[in-house]
Design a protein around this motif. Structure first.
Motif, mmCIF file in Angstrom:
data_model
loop_
_atom_site.group_PDB
_atom_site.id
_atom_site.type_symbol
_atom_site.label_atom_id
_atom_site.label_comp_id
_atom_site.label_asym_id
_atom_site.label_seq_id
_atom_site.Cartn_x
_atom_site.Cartn_y
_atom_site.Cartn_z
ATOM 1 N N ALA A 159 0.830 -1.218 0.000
ATOM 2 C CA ALA A 159 0.000 0.000 0.000
ATOM 3 C C ALA A 159 0.860 1.261 0.000
ATOM 4 O O ALA A 159 1.994 1.254 0.466
ATOM 5 N N ARG A 160 0.315 2.326 -0.557
ATOM 6 C CA ARG A 160 0.985 3.633 -0.574
ATOM 7 C C ARG A 160 0.301 4.611 0.367
ATOM 8 O O ARG A 160 0.804 5.697 0.628
ATOM 9 N N ILE A 161 -0.897 4.258 0.825
ATOM 10 C CA ILE A 161 -1.632 5.060 1.808
ATOM 11 C C ILE A 161 -2.228 4.056 2.800
ATOM 12 O O ILE A 161 -2.874 3.097 2.391
ATOM 13 N N LEU A 162 -2.010 4.305 4.074
ATOM 14 C CA LEU A 162 -2.450 3.335 5.075
ATOM 15 C C LEU A 162 -2.903 4.090 6.313
ATOM 16 O O LEU A 162 -2.070 4.648 7.039
ATOM 17 N N GLU A 205 -7.062 0.881 9.456
ATOM 18 C CA GLU A 205 -6.843 -0.217 8.504
ATOM 19 C C GLU A 205 -5.540 -0.934 8.851
ATOM 20 O O GLU A 205 -5.469 -2.158 8.822
ATOM 21 N N LEU A 246 -3.228 12.762 5.939
ATOM 22 C CA LEU A 246 -2.889 12.085 4.681
ATOM 23 C C LEU A 246 -1.380 11.846 4.578
ATOM 24 O O LEU A 246 -0.934 10.753 4.230
ATOM 25 N N ILE A 264 0.546 8.269 4.281
ATOM 26 C CA ILE A 264 1.523 7.976 3.222
ATOM 27 C C ILE A 264 2.843 7.527 3.848
ATOM 28 O O ILE A 264 3.439 6.531 3.440
#
Lengths: 335, 335
Positions: free
Chosen positions: B266-269, B273, B321, B325
């Motif tokens: 993933a690039r955004i977590l 999650e 955000l 990232i």
């Protein structure tokens, strides 16, 4: 050889393949659905012999020699139509490169097609035309001055030609613009459908665009028309991919790399999810995000991980869950 | 040293840590919330000096010397409570191993706690008790024959002790059995809450179980009670994990490996999650599915990928955000 899958072609990150197909029928011979099994078989032998006279190095395969799984493998490789695969009788002739396939006794007596990788529709058409000319030397095709070639389905009457492009359009799908495109394409007299033609759903953001009618226009006009519309769709698709990337690079890459991560690690993978994940990865390859992956690898994977191809590889019939488990294993091994 | 995170302990694939805490107040001194800033600061200095007299090698940290992010890091490492972190005045003393922390002027004048990895509640209690005895030598704690230790909040009056276990219960959550467990635990006079205590949600299938009251029972009885209930929960958790695995091994592993695949790509977590995916991977490590991963790695990752810890590592404030990232980048690097 699987030419359209492993070969190269212009714009092949968006245009997966270009296909030209001609429908032909023998003069004075009833359409296949009107023939008895015996006559059907005799006609198939007859036609295949004639084809071999003018095309060297081709192989004739009769449906009766194929198991249901093997027939489906041919469909998954786009060598024959789902319609032919479901028939009791009939067969096909293919070239070794698998760029030419001629179905015998599908809806029409003869349906010849050329499939090339990338945006090479004119080339596919010229090649198909040449084969058509050769076949005309050894077969008497039903043709009427006013209507053109006679075919079983009225939509094919005329040139009997269908030209189609298989396009990968994740950018337009993600931005919600496919509706507009589909409407525009239809207004221009073309049809847009899923990967396996008529009635199939567009999984994996893959669409087939083809001419709807073949009457009243020259073949060249039809080809030009599709090429033109397609170039516009390609431009739009690139614009929308760029938009997605610019709007939020991390979101764009997150989705793509997650798809790759799931493909690399899942233990159960159904074919719809597989195609959707592959779509993201394909867009990523096109955007230069994966150094070690090529469009060719993804094309091969796409075809080889289809249900029948998997079963053929394993040499046994599998229930859907088994297939999904084996697909996951197979995909992990390939990536 | 971060003892509970990197240390070993019995059943530590389920019992993440054992904690014993005592609330104490100085006789004749008003509760912290009744003190002026000056008196509060003077009292903090006074208490920290006393602690240092009887505990060697400890460090005193005043809240005023910590940025908001640094305070939050202490919360994420379970060294101080969210309550203390939000106060204007107060401080804490910690041992180098971070297994002992003593909050000064939180709700009570003194709140000492010992946190050990795994199921070692009795050990944590004995250690805390010893520290309590030492502190009693240099401080005069408010105590009444009939009530026991006097505390700010009535629920702590009595032994002033709270014993708690941090449990990872994905098996019970996945099979929908946490409701029953929670009800049972409450009927036995215990509370069950999320990772950061009072009012926090149970992300990542992590729960804290502790005694609700500390009046009317001996400390030993309370400890025994919790240990007993906890052993039953551990047995149930193992049963339910085994059930999930047996019901469908592929489904069980699919979920776990997908979680791992997403964490790795993933690039955004976001943090919720992240904790949920980590929960699946943790269950996988416990089930022997990952040779190269240990519970310790996952514990470290869990703490280090929390919002404040990430910002501390990057040495700057990040918006959510940016954090998500950076979390994705950090997690990829660790796994």
């Amino acid at each position: 050889m699987r030419n359209w899958i492993i070969g190269e072609g212009p714009e092949n990150d968006i245009v997966m393949s270009s296909r030209a197909r001609f429908a032909r029928n023998l003069k004075g011979v009833p359409f296949p659905w009107l023939l008895s099994p015996e006559k059907n078989a005799a006609l198939e032998r007859e036609i295949s012999e004639r084809i071999k006279e003018v095309l060297s190095g081709v192989i004739h395969i009769s449906l009766e020699n194929l198991s249901p799984v093997e027939r489906q493998v041919m469909v998954e490789r786009h060598l024959i139509s789902p319609d032919l695969a479901n028939r009791e009788f009939g067969g096909f002739v293919i070239s070794k490169q698998e760029d030419v396939s001629i179905m015998i006794n599908e809806e029409d007596h003869v349906r010849l097609q050329v499939v090339l990788p990338g945006l090479r529709l004119k080339e596919a058409f010229d090649y198909a035309k040449e084969i058509d000319m050769r076949l005309s030397r050894v077969m008497n095709f039903a043709y009427e001055e006013e209507l053109g070639y006679l075919t079983c389905c009225p939509s094919n009457v005329g040139t009997g030609m269908r030209a189609s492009l298989m396009l990968h359009l994740p950018g337009l799908v993600r931005t919600g613009n496919m509706g507009n495109i589909e409407e525009g394409v239809r207004q221009l007299g073309l049809t847009i459908r899923g990967m396996y033609g008529e009635g199939s759903q567009a999984f994996g953001d893959i669409f087939q665009i083809s001419n709807q009618i073949s009457l009243g226009k020259t073949e060249e006009e039809l080809i030009e028309n599709i090429q033109l519309i397609c170039s516009q769709i390609i431009i739009k698709e690139r614009e929308h991919r760029e938009f997605l990337r610019r709007r939020n690079r991390f979101e764009f890459e997150d989705r793509i790399f997650r798809a790759y991560g799931i493909l690399k690690s899942a233990r159960i993978l159904d074919s719809v999810e597989f195609l959707n994940l592959l779509s993201d990865v394909r867009m990523g390859v096109s955007a230069g995000l994966f150094e070690h992956l090529t469009i060719r690898t993804l094309n091969e994977l796409m075809v080889d991980a289809q249900p029948a191809s998997l079963q053929k590889k394993r040499e046994r019939i599998m229930d859907p869950l088994e297939r999904d488990i084996y697909r996951a294993e197979f995909v992990r091994g390939c990536l």
